[in-house]
Design a protein around this motif. Structure first.
Motif, PDB file in Angstrom:
ATOM      1  N   LYS A 226      35.623 146.283 163.897  1.00 17.64           N
ATOM      2  CA  LYS A 226      35.681 146.417 165.312  1.00 17.64           C
ATOM      3  C   LYS A 226      35.572 148.160 165.319  1.00 17.64           C
ATOM      4  CE  LYS A 226      37.919 145.623 169.459  1.00 17.64           C
ATOM      5  NZ  LYS A 226      39.009 144.737 170.328  1.00 17.64           N
ATOM      6  N   GLY A 227      34.710 148.730 166.143  1.00 12.58           N
ATOM      7  CA  GLY A 227      34.477 149.786 166.706  1.00 12.58           C
ATOM      8  C   GLY A 227      33.738 150.693 165.558  1.00 12.58           C
ATOM      9  N   THR A 228      33.178 150.211 164.854  1.00 10.55           N
ATOM     10  CA  THR A 228      32.338 150.570 163.659  1.00 10.55           C
ATOM     11  C   THR A 228      31.114 150.158 163.545  1.00 10.55           C
ATOM     12  OG1 THR A 228      33.111 149.572 161.913  1.00 10.55           O
ATOM     13  CG2 THR A 228      34.714 151.390 162.371  1.00 10.55           C
ATOM     14  N   THR A 229      30.225 150.537 162.648  1.00 13.56           N
ATOM     15  CA  THR A 229      29.197 150.109 162.125  1.00 13.56           C
ATOM     16  C   THR A 229      29.163 149.335 160.790  1.00 13.56           C
ATOM     17  OG1 THR A 229      27.991 152.118 161.383  1.00 13.56           O
ATOM     18  CG2 THR A 229      27.715 151.459 163.676  1.00 13.56           C
TER      19      THR A 229
ATOM     20  N   ASP B 186      42.283 147.648 160.481  1.00 10.51           N
ATOM     21  CA  ASP B 186      41.071 147.232 161.120  1.00 10.51           C
ATOM     22  C   ASP B 186      41.172 145.933 161.759  1.00 10.51           C
ATOM     23  OD1 ASP B 186      39.997 149.853 161.115  1.00 10.51           O
ATOM     24  OD2 ASP B 186      38.850 149.315 159.215  1.00 10.51           O
ATOM     25  N   THR B 187      40.085 145.406 162.792  1.00  7.59           N
ATOM     26  CA  THR B 187      39.965 144.323 163.447  1.00  7.59           C
ATOM     27  C   THR B 187      38.728 143.743 162.875  1.00  7.59           C
ATOM     28  OG1 THR B 187      41.515 144.616 165.019  1.00  7.59           O
ATOM     29  CG2 THR B 187      39.919 142.958 165.283  1.00  7.59           C
TER      30      THR B 187
END
Length: 157
Positions: A133-136, A155-156
């Motif tokens: 989540k929130g990254t690539t 992290d999620t």
């Protein structure tokens, strides 16, 4: 002890079988991500990559029949700014500029998460994209729904 040796040999045989699958692909100007997902589905292996890397690629025209996983990957990454490493039943896609062994990837992350994606009926789902989540940072589930992804403990997915 005999059981341990048997299980180890069985795991190696299953891993080798995935990489020895014959790949059939015929595409014209297809996105690289689609071609890679096709290889992963046919070979029954996991794919680990950073989504940002695929943004700098160009469409792929490819016609392969009865190709090995390595031959298919070599053909679809030809002329792309990417390279790959095969470790067991995982394919790691990385930038040619950052070409290194798996150790540089592990320096950036804390843990390796293994999981499986299933339907409501508990059937494995192949080709599902899993992102931190929130990254690539992402991975795609293999033919059995399994995936491996590197992430920080907080992290999620």
């Amino acid at each position: 002890m005999k059981l341990s040796v048997f299980l180890l040999l069985l795991a190696l045989q299953i891993s080798a079988k995935g990489l020895s699958q014959q790949i059939f692909i015929s595409v014209e100007h297809a996105p690289l991500s689609r071609v890679l997902r096709s290889v992963v589905r046919q070979a029954g292996v996991s794919l680990i990559y950073n989504e940002v890397l695929l943004k700098n690629t160009h469409p792929v025209t490819l016609h392969v029949r009865k190709a090995s996983v390595r031959q298919a990957l070599d053909a679809c990454l030809k002329g792309q700014p990417l390279t790959y490493t095969i470790e067991g039943d995982h394919i790691l896609i990385q930038s040619q500029a950052k070409q290194s062994n798996h150790s540089s990837l592990q320096k950036d992350t804390t843990i390796i998460i293994h999981g499986a994606v299933t339907s409501d009926q508990q059937k494995p789902l192949a080709g599902v994209t899993i992102l931190v989540k929130g990254t690539t940072n992402g991975a795609i589930s293999d033919a059995n729904g399994h995936f491996t992804i590197n992430a920080d403990p907080k992290d999620t997915l």
